[in-house]
Design a protein around this motif. Structure first.
Motif: not given
Ligand SMILES: Cc1cc2nc3c(=O)[nH]c(=O)nc-3n(C[C@H](O)[C@H](O)[C@H](O)COP(=O)(O)OP(=O)(O)OC[C@H]3O[C@@H](n4cnc5c(N)ncnc54)[C@H](O)[C@@H]3O)c2cc1C
Length: 332
Positions: A91-94, A120, A126, A129
């Motif tokens: 998870g994180g910045q996509v 996600l 999600r 993210s």
């Protein structure tokens, strides 16, 4: 990328076309000589009466520092690599980035974002993210017009996918995990997914067939090039639209153009008038996640362009899956 298909399931050996009476020569074309009506491979030289060029695009990434380390779903190996990366993504910045125009299939970055969103969500990460798309175009799928663009924006907003248009990629710093733009503030990323830079295939560069924009210039209806009896179809071409843009690079257009050229050449060889013309109509599906797909259909040669987006449904997703099956069964 999602693991729902494997590469062997959606690829076929083109040599099986020989059962239709087509001689399939395996080899890289190293040069095209339209003056002497020949194409060359490493160990063969072939003389032609008519030549149809359908070489697609070359991918590269060296134009943009750091782009070569981005994940990509624009080819099979890339999609498999991204599938494995997504499986372990915490998870994180996509960030999904289109570095340059044109690129294959204008809906593809949005389709990718919808599928990553669904993936996600399925993994329960999600909420932790953020998914953002960065592209040089002001609106999603600009070639399809403002109405389609607005609908895609609203589908993205429903899923909390952020859209930043009108931005041009400058470089990627993988140490600081930062994307730099020529005309916008830098943004952070944890997972970077990007389209490669698209160029006309190298073998075409010395052929005299490329126009000023770097793609094979063709007549929009007949697909003939500047050289006599040489035609070009699909992604390697630049087809001008009445609105001044370039016809998108999509399989549906490659297919329609192929049929026109094949019918006209068959007529000509048989002593008839080549009466077929490519009309710029096309349709494609855009997966929106959760087993649904939207459908984008229209007339790209109309002035103004007449293209509609029909909203996501399970029926459209299954129509796409059915198309895949029928296509592979019919040809292979
Ligand atoms: C992620 C993604 C999603 C897409 N979704 C859609 C969609 O939903 N609908 C749609 O219509 N389109 C879609 N497309 C676009 C579609 O795949 C392309 O537009 C289509 O494949 C173009 O066909 P083509 O025959 O022009 O080129 P290609 O299919 O790329 O074929 C070109 C062939 O030429 C070969 N070649 C190149 N150089 C040489 C050489 N020197 N010697 C010998 N062989 C050579 C290549 O190996 C390749 O086999 C998508 C594309 C991507 C990447």
């Amino acid at each position: 990328m999602t693991g729902e298909r494997t590469v062997p399931r959606i690829t076929r050996d083109l040599r099986s076309l020989s059962k239709r009476g087509i001689e399939f020569v395996v080899g890289e074309v190293t040069s095209i000589d339209v003056a002497s009506l020949r194409i060359h491979t490493a160990n063969r030289s072939l003389l032609y009466d008519y030549l149809v060029i359908a070489l697609g695009v070359d991918y590269s990434s060296e134009e943009v520092p750091g782009l070569n380390r981005a994940w990509t779903f624009y080819h099979g190996d890339g999609a498999e690599g991204l599938r494995d990366e997504l499986a372990g993504f915490p998870g994180g910045q996509v960030a999904i980035v289109v570095p340059t125009l044109p690129y294959k299939c204008p809906p593809s970055p949005f389709e990718g974002a919808f599928l990553i969103d669904a993936l996600l969500r399925g993994r329960g990460i999600r909420d932790s993210s953020r998914i953002s798309i960065y592209t040089p175009e002001d609106l999603p799928i600009a070639s399809a017009g403002e109405e389609v663009g607005a609908k895609v924006l609203s589908l993205l907003a429903e899923r909390d996918i952020r859209f930043s248009g009108g931005v041009n990629l400058k470089s990627v710093n993988h140490e600081t995990r930062q994307i730099n733009f020529q005309d916008a503030e830098p943004v952070p990323f944890d997972l970077l997914v990007a389209a490669p830079v698209h160029r006309a295939p190298k073998v075409l560069r010395g052929s005299g067939l490329l126009g000023a924009d770097g793609w094979v210039a063709v007549d929009p209806q007949q697909l003939n090039t500047v050289a006599e009896d040489v035609y070009a179809i699909g992604d390697c071409t630049s087809v001008p639209m009445p609105n001044g843009g370039m016809l998108p690079k999509a399989g549906v257009f490659a297919h329609g153009q192929a049929e026109v050229v094949a019918r006209n050449l068959t007529a000509e060889i048989g002593g008839h008038d080549p009466i077929w013309a490519f009309g710029g109509q096309g349709a494609c599906f855009m997966e929106t996640g959760g087993g649904k797909a939207a459908y984008i259909i229209g007339d790209y040669y109309a002035e103004p362009t007449r293209v509609r987006l029909l909203g996501p449904s399970r029926f459209r997703h299954w129509t796409k899956a059915g198309f895949e099956r029928v296509w592979l069964w019919r040809w292979f």
